[in-house]
Design a protein around this motif. Structure first.
Motif, mmCIF file in Angstrom:
data_model
loop_
_atom_site.group_PDB
_atom_site.id
_atom_site.type_symbol
_atom_site.label_atom_id
_atom_site.label_comp_id
_atom_site.label_asym_id
_atom_site.label_seq_id
_atom_site.Cartn_x
_atom_site.Cartn_y
_atom_site.Cartn_z
ATOM 1 N N LEU A 226 98.893 132.563 -56.004
ATOM 2 C CA LEU A 226 99.960 132.215 -54.834
ATOM 3 C C LEU A 226 101.236 132.666 -54.952
ATOM 4 O O LEU A 226 101.834 132.643 -54.701
ATOM 5 C CB LEU A 226 99.522 131.675 -53.380
ATOM 6 C CG LEU A 226 98.471 131.885 -53.279
ATOM 7 C CD1 LEU A 226 97.610 130.850 -52.137
ATOM 8 C CD2 LEU A 226 98.009 133.236 -52.499
ATOM 9 N N ALA A 227 101.513 132.013 -56.293
ATOM 10 C CA ALA A 227 103.308 131.719 -56.805
ATOM 11 C C ALA A 227 103.441 132.747 -56.873
ATOM 12 O O ALA A 227 103.288 134.011 -57.596
ATOM 13 C CB ALA A 227 103.550 130.695 -57.976
ATOM 14 N N GLY A 273 97.709 127.811 -51.230
ATOM 15 C CA GLY A 273 99.037 127.444 -51.694
ATOM 16 C C GLY A 273 99.186 126.126 -51.974
ATOM 17 O O GLY A 273 99.384 126.339 -53.409
ATOM 18 N N ALA A 274 99.464 125.232 -51.653
ATOM 19 C CA ALA A 274 99.512 124.036 -51.635
ATOM 20 C C ALA A 274 98.006 122.983 -52.873
ATOM 21 O O ALA A 274 98.789 122.222 -53.579
ATOM 22 C CB ALA A 274 98.739 123.021 -50.637
ATOM 23 N N LEU A 333 99.505 142.834 -60.150
ATOM 24 C CA LEU A 333 98.420 142.868 -59.513
ATOM 25 C C LEU A 333 98.517 140.643 -58.837
ATOM 26 O O LEU A 333 98.642 140.935 -57.624
ATOM 27 C CB LEU A 333 97.360 142.262 -60.140
ATOM 28 C CG LEU A 333 96.530 143.757 -60.745
ATOM 29 C CD1 LEU A 333 95.673 143.661 -62.042
ATOM 30 C CD2 LEU A 333 95.473 144.111 -59.544
ATOM 31 N N LEU A 334 99.770 140.561 -59.600
ATOM 32 C CA LEU A 334 99.369 138.732 -59.143
ATOM 33 C C LEU A 334 100.674 139.374 -57.584
ATOM 34 O O LEU A 334 100.767 138.398 -57.296
ATOM 35 C CB LEU A 334 100.268 138.441 -60.055
ATOM 36 C CG LEU A 334 98.768 137.783 -61.066
ATOM 37 C CD1 LEU A 334 99.920 136.843 -62.194
ATOM 38 C CD2 LEU A 334 97.956 136.697 -60.210
ATOM 39 N N ARG A 335 101.458 140.120 -58.014
ATOM 40 C CA ARG A 335 103.160 140.560 -57.050
ATOM 41 C C ARG A 335 102.043 140.500 -55.643
ATOM 42 O O ARG A 335 102.829 139.796 -53.993
ATOM 43 C CB ARG A 335 103.597 141.485 -57.573
ATOM 44 C CG ARG A 335 104.770 140.878 -58.210
ATOM 45 C CD ARG A 335 105.958 141.757 -58.529
ATOM 46 N NE ARG A 335 105.831 143.066 -59.051
ATOM 47 C CZ ARG A 335 105.888 143.188 -60.364
ATOM 48 N NH1 ARG A 335 106.497 142.310 -61.447
ATOM 49 N NH2 ARG A 335 105.887 144.387 -60.870
ATOM 50 N N GLU A 336 101.312 141.816 -56.601
ATOM 51 C CA GLU A 336 100.167 142.048 -54.453
ATOM 52 C C GLU A 336 99.995 141.227 -54.520
ATOM 53 O O GLU A 336 99.547 140.714 -52.959
ATOM 54 C CB GLU A 336 99.423 143.407 -55.342
ATOM 55 C CG GLU A 336 99.088 143.882 -54.200
ATOM 56 C CD GLU A 336 99.917 144.995 -53.589
ATOM 57 O OE1 GLU A 336 100.626 145.386 -53.235
ATOM 58 O OE2 GLU A 336 99.965 144.192 -51.679
ATOM 59 N N THR A 337 98.729 139.993 -54.811
ATOM 60 C CA THR A 337 98.260 139.185 -54.295
ATOM 61 C C THR A 337 98.848 138.356 -53.557
ATOM 62 O O THR A 337 98.988 137.600 -52.416
ATOM 63 C CB THR A 337 97.242 138.429 -55.865
ATOM 64 O OG1 THR A 337 96.296 139.756 -56.637
ATOM 65 C CG2 THR A 337 95.787 136.902 -54.581
ATOM 66 N N SER A 338 100.452 138.012 -54.423
ATOM 67 C CA SER A 338 100.922 137.025 -53.552
ATOM 68 C C SER A 338 101.825 137.455 -52.570
ATOM 69 O O SER A 338 101.988 137.133 -51.592
ATOM 70 C CB SER A 338 102.382 136.047 -54.658
ATOM 71 O OG SER A 338 103.067 136.423 -54.064
ATOM 72 N N ARG A 339 102.293 138.951 -52.776
ATOM 73 C CA ARG A 339 102.852 139.067 -51.732
ATOM 74 C C ARG A 339 101.506 139.057 -50.471
ATOM 75 O O ARG A 339 101.925 138.676 -49.290
ATOM 76 C CB ARG A 339 102.703 139.957 -51.619
ATOM 77 C CG ARG A 339 103.989 141.354 -50.911
ATOM 78 C CD ARG A 339 104.208 142.193 -51.088
ATOM 79 N NE ARG A 339 103.944 143.435 -51.142
ATOM 80 C CZ ARG A 339 103.178 143.843 -49.864
ATOM 81 N NH1 ARG A 339 103.761 143.867 -48.847
ATOM 82 N NH2 ARG A 339 102.422 144.257 -50.702
ATOM 83 N N ALA A 340 100.467 139.624 -50.149
ATOM 84 C CA ALA A 340 99.819 139.818 -49.476
ATOM 85 C C ALA A 340 99.039 138.197 -48.700
ATOM 86 O O ALA A 340 98.769 138.088 -47.085
ATOM 87 C CB ALA A 340 98.287 139.966 -49.961
#
Ligand SMILES: Cc1cc2nc3c(=O)[nH]c(=O)nc-3n(C[C@H](O)[C@H](O)[C@H](O)COP(=O)(O)OP(=O)(O)OC[C@H]3O[C@@H](n4cnc5c(N)ncnc54)[C@H](O)[C@@H]3O)c2cc1C
Length: 440
Positions: A226-227, A273-274, A333-340
């Motif tokens: 999520l970062a 996220g926390a 992939l991480l950008r997409e996951t974090s954005r969503a």
């Protein structure tokens, strides 16, 4: 008299898929021909299954029959000079470890849980935290006894190609594995010398993998999915090796139970996220001793942890992308996951080594694998997963069927060029919900 019992709702490990089946649980392998005959008379396809640890629908056969092999779990022979153990295919890896460890042996490859059967492990050609050195479990299988639904029994030897290569990673669709001979490896101890190193970005992860994989047997990284922004790709890298002498301890069963479904409200992006930030903060770099079962099977200590995701269940998304495309694809992939804001705590990143799997449909290939958990939020989750597919496909990667419950036919065909050769070895009396979905 019938060997099958109706079960209105067999649930996959991710708990998104529930389907009605007729299920048989034979205690002896000589019951299998009668069950095959019964299914043939009813005109229903069969699927052999193990302990049901596949997340999606590869272990389901909705409207058809399941033969649960987990009671066919006998150890048959062990050669202490070669380390080759012969066992019925329904034996669990936990039971094999309990046999092997006191004798100074260990399984050559283990997935992240030992509560899977040997047959299930071979049918998905599972990989572990030592893939960079040891390859997948199929690289260690010496022989398979396979019963086809035409009644023919085959003894398939390593290196013989054809039906052996189709059965390793063959998703239970080439026949029922009844016995498997597996080569074990020696260990001096179940104590591991482990070290953990925090990293702040993906380039750091790739540098650490490159540096440590030549020197360490097991490596794995946890990623805070999520970062985003400057923290994208932060996580911690762990490496471990069996120490030469010490305890030979087979470990215990689950220490904690997860008795009820968690309410969905508990799993919102803020709480996850926390949690991720806390885990990152609590894992300083360091070194020490750790028991092999703690390192290799961290989730096995919590019985029923999959209920954490509530009644709607979860999707796991695991892909592998080839080395040349890996850094850009994993970042995307991480950008997409974090954005969503849809991903969850358990994101695992690891590089796979170059040793090829024997299986025509095996998932592992050289490159980088990323596994992400997504609580099931219906269409919103499926839309994110479709966007991840586009990135994986563009990078020339593939998805892991054992984790999948929704990939399209196009995605499957694009990822598995061995499909044409595999199809010639299908057993016409077997099928699965996964297979009908991706081949429709
Ligand atoms: C917590 C957790 C961690 C995991 N970590 C990893 C990991 O690190 N690496 C990895 O690769 N996988 C991993 N997995 C996935 C798991 O290893 C596979 O899904 C495995 O195949 C499950 O085995 P099973 O006995 O539960 O088989 P099932 O899920 O019941 O069946 C799996 C497949 O095997 C076939 N099959 C089962 N028995 C036979 C048989 N006797 N003959 C022919 N076909 C058969 C079935 O038809 C089906 O296609 C993990 C799963 C969990 C829950």
């Amino acid at each position: 008299m019938t060997g099958f019992m109706a079960d209105a709702s067999v649930v996959s490990w991710g708990r998104v898929h529930r389907e009605a089946h007729r299920v048989a649980r034979p205690a002896f392998s000589d019951e299998l021909p009668g069950l095959i005959e019964e299914a043939r008379r009813l005109g229903q396809p069969l699927l052999p299954v193990g302990l049901g640890r596949s997340y999606g629908d590869t272990g389901l056969n909705g409207g058809g029959g399941l033969i649960d092999l987990s009671r066919l779990d006998r150890l048959i022979a062990f050669d202490a000079t070669t380390g080759i153990v012969v066992a019925e295919a329904g034996v669990s890896l936990a039971r094999l470890l309990a046999f092997a460890i006191p004798r100074g042996w260990y399984l050559p490859v283990v997935p992240g849980t030992r509560f899977v059967t040997l047959g299930g492990a071979v049918a998905n050609d599972v990989h572990g935290k030592n893939h960079h050195g040891a390859g997948s479990i199929g690289n260690w299988v010496e022989e398979i006894e396979l019963l086809r639904t035409d009644g023919q029994r085959h003894v398939l030897r390593k290196g013989s190609g054809g039906l052996f290569d189709a059965t390793v990673g063959g998703l239970g669709l080439t026949g029922i594995m009844t016995r498997i001979a597996l080569r074990l490896r020696r260990i001096g101890s179940t104590s591991l010398a482990a070290r953990t190193i925090r990293f702040g970005s993906l380039p750091e992860f790739f540098a650490l993998s490159h540096e440590h994989e030549a020197r360490h047997e097991y490596t794995v990284s946890w990623i805070d999915c999520l970062a985003g922004g400057r923290s994208l790709g932060r996580g911690y890298f762990s490496a471990a090796d069996h120490v030469d002498t010490g305890e030979l301890d087979a470990g215990g069963g689950p220490r904690l139970g997860f008795p009820a479904d968690l309410p969905e409200i508990a799993l919102n992006p803020l709480s996850i996220g926390a949690f991720n930030s806390l885990v990152y903060a609590l894992h300083p770099s360091g070194a020490g001793r750790v028991a092999a079962d703690r390192f290799l099977f961290p989730l096995d200590s919590i019985r029923g942890w999959n209920r954490l995701y509530g009644r709607r269940g979860m999707y796991q998304y695991q892909c592998v992308v080839p080395p040349a495309a890996a850094e850009d694809a994993v970042a995307a992939l991480l950008r997409e996951t974090s954005r969503a804001r849809q991903g969850s705590f358990l994101a695992v990143l690891k590089t796979f080594g170059a040793l090829p799997s024997p299986g025509l449909l095996s998932f592992p290939r050289e490159g980088t694998t990323l596994a992400l958990d997504f609580p099931n939020r219906g269409e919103a989750t499926l839309a994110v997963l479709d966007r991840l597919d586009a990135i994986v496909r563009e990078a020339g990667g593939r998805l892991y069927p054992a984790k999948d419950g929704r990939m399209s036919k196009q995605m499957f065909l694009a990822g598995y060029p061995g499909l044409g050769a595999f199809s010639g070895h299908l057993d016409p009396g077997l099928s699965s919900s996964f297979w009908r979905r991706v081949m429709a």
